[in-house]
Design a protein around this motif. Structure first.
Motif, short mmCIF file in Angstrom:
data_model
loop_
_atom_site.label_atom_id
_atom_site.label_comp_id
_atom_site.label_asym_id
_atom_site.label_seq_id
_atom_site.Cartn_x
_atom_site.Cartn_y
_atom_site.Cartn_z
N THR A 1 1.58 -18.03 17.83
CA THR A 1 1.97 -17.67 18.11
C THR A 1 1.61 -17.27 19.23
O THR A 1 0.10 -16.64 19.00
CB THR A 1 2.90 -16.21 17.29
OG1 THR A 1 3.68 -16.73 15.67
CG2 THR A 1 3.33 -15.22 17.40
N TRP A 2 2.29 -16.96 20.72
CA TRP A 2 1.52 -16.23 21.35
C TRP A 2 1.33 -14.63 21.59
O TRP A 2 1.93 -13.81 21.24
CB TRP A 2 2.13 -16.40 23.02
CG TRP A 2 1.84 -15.94 24.27
CD1 TRP A 2 2.37 -15.17 25.32
CD2 TRP A 2 0.51 -16.61 24.44
NE1 TRP A 2 1.84 -14.65 26.63
CE2 TRP A 2 0.58 -15.80 26.16
CE3 TRP A 2 -0.31 -17.43 24.58
CZ2 TRP A 2 -0.65 -15.86 27.07
CZ3 TRP A 2 -1.30 -17.80 25.94
CH2 TRP A 2 -1.61 -17.33 26.49
N GLY A 3 0.24 -14.56 21.78
CA GLY A 3 -0.72 -12.63 21.87
C GLY A 3 -1.20 -12.68 20.29
O GLY A 3 -1.63 -11.31 19.75
N ASN A 4 -1.28 -13.85 19.20
CA ASN A 4 -2.05 -13.77 17.95
C ASN A 4 -2.96 -14.72 17.97
O ASN A 4 -2.41 -15.86 17.86
CB ASN A 4 -1.29 -13.96 17.55
CG ASN A 4 -1.29 -13.90 16.04
OD1 ASN A 4 -3.37 -13.81 15.10
ND2 ASN A 4 -0.80 -13.27 14.67
N LEU A 5 -3.88 -14.70 17.90
CA LEU A 5 -5.03 -15.96 18.03
C LEU A 5 -5.77 -16.31 17.02
O LEU A 5 -6.57 -16.87 16.70
CB LEU A 5 -6.08 -15.60 19.07
CG LEU A 5 -5.60 -15.12 20.56
CD1 LEU A 5 -7.14 -14.87 21.27
CD2 LEU A 5 -4.86 -16.15 21.48
N SER A 6 -5.36 -15.95 15.51
CA SER A 6 -5.86 -16.27 14.53
C SER A 6 -5.33 -17.24 14.15
O SER A 6 -6.73 -17.85 13.03
CB SER A 6 -5.46 -14.72 13.46
OG SER A 6 -3.40 -15.49 13.05
N SER A 7 -4.20 -17.86 14.43
CA SER A 7 -4.85 -19.66 14.67
C SER A 7 -3.66 -20.38 15.52
O SER A 7 -3.51 -19.53 16.27
CB SER A 7 -3.03 -19.42 13.06
OG SER A 7 -2.02 -19.54 13.22
N GLY A 8 -3.83 -21.66 15.37
CA GLY A 8 -3.63 -22.71 16.61
C GLY A 8 -4.04 -23.50 16.52
O GLY A 8 -4.75 -24.26 15.61
N THR A 9 -4.30 -24.25 17.74
CA THR A 9 -4.82 -25.84 17.98
C THR A 9 -4.81 -26.06 19.67
O THR A 9 -4.86 -25.61 20.09
CB THR A 9 -2.86 -27.16 17.92
OG1 THR A 9 -2.48 -26.72 17.52
CG2 THR A 9 -3.50 -28.50 18.40
N LEU A 10 -6.78 -26.35 18.89
CA LEU A 10 -7.49 -26.55 19.69
C LEU A 10 -7.54 -27.58 20.64
O LEU A 10 -7.41 -29.23 20.23
CB LEU A 10 -8.66 -26.53 19.23
CG LEU A 10 -10.52 -26.36 20.57
CD1 LEU A 10 -10.24 -25.57 21.58
CD2 LEU A 10 -11.26 -26.48 20.32
N GLN A 11 -6.97 -28.33 22.20
CA GLN A 11 -6.97 -29.30 22.84
C GLN A 11 -7.85 -29.75 23.63
O GLN A 11 -8.43 -28.73 24.41
CB GLN A 11 -5.65 -29.39 23.32
CG GLN A 11 -4.38 -29.47 22.41
CD GLN A 11 -3.14 -29.84 22.93
OE1 GLN A 11 -2.98 -29.51 23.93
NE2 GLN A 11 -2.17 -30.44 22.02
N VAL A 12 -8.25 -30.46 23.48
CA VAL A 12 -9.11 -31.16 25.04
C VAL A 12 -8.58 -32.05 25.65
O VAL A 12 -7.52 -32.53 25.73
CB VAL A 12 -10.46 -32.02 23.86
CG1 VAL A 12 -9.98 -33.78 24.07
CG2 VAL A 12 -11.99 -32.35 25.18
N LEU A 13 -9.46 -31.93 27.28
CA LEU A 13 -8.39 -32.74 28.35
C LEU A 13 -9.07 -33.83 28.13
O LEU A 13 -10.13 -34.10 28.25
CB LEU A 13 -9.12 -31.39 29.57
CG LEU A 13 -8.31 -32.58 31.04
CD1 LEU A 13 -8.01 -30.93 32.09
CD2 LEU A 13 -9.27 -33.84 31.74
N VAL A 14 -8.44 -35.36 28.54
CA VAL A 14 -8.90 -36.15 28.98
C VAL A 14 -8.07 -37.21 29.49
O VAL A 14 -7.17 -36.66 30.20
CB VAL A 14 -7.48 -37.43 27.59
CG1 VAL A 14 -7.76 -38.65 27.42
CG2 VAL A 14 -7.85 -35.99 25.60
N ALA A 15 -9.03 -37.90 30.73
CA ALA A 15 -8.34 -38.22 32.21
C ALA A 15 -10.19 -39.67 31.93
O ALA A 15 -10.70 -39.48 31.22
CB ALA A 15 -9.17 -36.99 33.02
N GLY A 16 -10.15 -40.15 33.13
CA GLY A 16 -10.29 -40.90 33.34
C GLY A 16 -11.91 -40.76 34.23
O GLY A 16 -12.20 -39.01 33.83
N SER A 17 -12.54 -41.01 34.87
CA SER A 17 -14.25 -40.59 34.83
C SER A 17 -14.17 -40.48 36.65
O SER A 17 -15.23 -39.69 36.76
CB SER A 17 -15.66 -41.94 34.83
OG SER A 17 -15.11 -43.31 35.81
N GLY A 18 -12.90 -40.23 37.37
CA GLY A 18 -13.39 -40.33 38.62
C GLY A 18 -12.62 -38.47 39.20
O GLY A 18 -13.29 -37.70 37.87
N THR A 19 -12.84 -38.15 40.39
CA THR A 19 -12.51 -36.74 40.55
C THR A 19 -11.98 -35.84 40.87
O THR A 19 -11.44 -35.02 41.21
CB THR A 19 -14.29 -36.57 41.75
OG1 THR A 19 -13.62 -37.54 42.62
CG2 THR A 19 -15.29 -36.45 41.27
#
Length: 385
Positions: free
Chosen positions: A203-221
């Protein structure tokens, strides 16, 4: 118009015509910012506080570590680090982390409408090495622990209770930036092979629960990216940065700033500012000290970052010449201010007052080179809107 120009300006009202022209560029990447003249002009001689500023700007000392903040009974914390400002009626509050371990935590200074200090107080205690963090749209301060398996603490700038937000993951947290459009919080990780994350609250405005995600990309800049869920945000026994195949690794994540469908973050290990374009899911370099031509690069020791209403980015140095540098919307990088006589320190916590006319920051170790010698400053002047 550079795509960065549009994205920084969108938050304050860029035209529909510019929007259309930008999107047609698709994945055409702009060159990283280059050395050029500051829109504020050259630096003058150091003032009484040892700060070199452009014409029309002045500085004052707000607080010193271990000393009572003027007009209050509160002794300022050691090793002041990341900070942010919050509106408080006709006045405002500046919050600042304490990067010591153990102890850590954060403090606040309250100002009235004329900029006079009215109170100072502790807002977080008994944590570990609170480095950077970020403000939320609901006016809380996210204070991040820069230790292995560190936590994010949600604190009240007006004082009161603070809450550990376990769902935001356990890793070497550095900074946070809220995205009110996508209802997520971006997070940096201060490891030489750290990752860039986003937290999606249930729920936006409540940080007690949620999903953590990571950025996935290639090796370039530069290139496209996706987000993938981190299976175990607890980070034990496998660190969060090692759980997702294809997660992009960055060399020492530091500051983080969101504006206009773009999030910028810095990496101190390679002196870079990264730009994540959220409208088309691409990333690129906004600055790289090895790509400045002609040199030498004005910005090294890249660390904390914030932005102004004009779309300018202000980047603080940990090392270098102890400067805050500006990166303009037309991709010019230049020195905005320099702190002299404090070569064993670092610049931390840049943040603007709500009206955009006062810039707060700290020299973490001041003239002594010790965490007990920190100094927090205010710079006032004709910042461009």
């Amino acid at each position: 118009m550079e795509r960065r120009s549009f994205l920084r300006g969108a938050v304050i009202g860029t035209s529909v015509a510019a929007f259309g022209g930008t999107l047609m560029r698709g994945a055409a990447y702009a060159a990283p910012a280059q050395n050029g003249p500051s829109p504020y002009g050259p630096l003058g001689a150091a003032d009484a506080n040892g700060i070199q500023l452009p014409s029309g700007f002045t500085s004052r000392v707000i607080a010193r570590s271990g000393q009572t903040v003027s007009g209050t009974s509160y002794a300022w914390h050691n090793a002041p680090d990341g900070g942010a400002c919050f509106a408080d009626g006709s006045g405002w509050i500046y919050v600042s982390n304490s990067e010591i371990n153990p102890g850590g935590g954060a403090s606040a200074v309250k100002f009235n409408s004329s900029g006079t200090i009215t109170s100072a107080y502790r807002i977080l205690s008994n944590t570990r090495q609170n480095c950077a963090g970020g403000a939320t749209p609901w006016n809380t301060w996210l204070s991040c622990e820069e230790v292995s398996l560190g936590y994010v603490y949600e604190t009240n700038p007006w004082g009161g209770t603070s809450t550990r937000r376990d769902a935001m993951g356990k890793f070497k947290h550095e900074a946070a930036a809220a995205d009110p459009v996508r209802h997520v919080i971006y997070l940096t990780e201060d490891e030489s092979n750290g990752c860039f994350y986003r937290f999606i609250p249930t729920t936006w405005g409540n940080l007690s629960s949620g999903t953590l995600q990571v950025l996935v990309a290639g090796s370039g800049t530069s290139g496209s990216f996706t987000w993938q869920n981190v299976p175990d945000p607890d980070g034990s026994p496998t660190a969060t940065r090692n759980q997702v195949s294809g997660a992009k690794h960055f060399n020492g994540g530091e500051g983080c700033h969101y504006a206009g469908d773009t999030v910028w973050f810095t990496t101190k290990g390679d002196n870079r500012v990264w730009q994540v374009n959220l409208l088309n899911s691409t990333y690129e370099l906004a600055y790289d000290d090895n790509l400045v031509n002609p040199g030498p690069a004005p910005l090294t020791g890249v660390d904390n970052i914030t932005g102004s209403s004009s779309g300018d980015l202000f980047v603080a140095e940990d090392g270098g010449n102890l400067e805050i540098c500006i990166i303009t919307p037309n991709d010019i990088v230049a020195v905005f201010l320099r702190v002299t006589g404090q070569s064993s320190s670092e610049i931390t916590g840049p943040a603007f007052s709500p009206d955009g006319q006062r810039l707060y920051f700290s020299s973490q170790r001041g003239t002594s080179g010790s965490s007990s010698g920190g100094i927090t400053y205010e710079v006032t002047g004709p910042f461009r809107a």
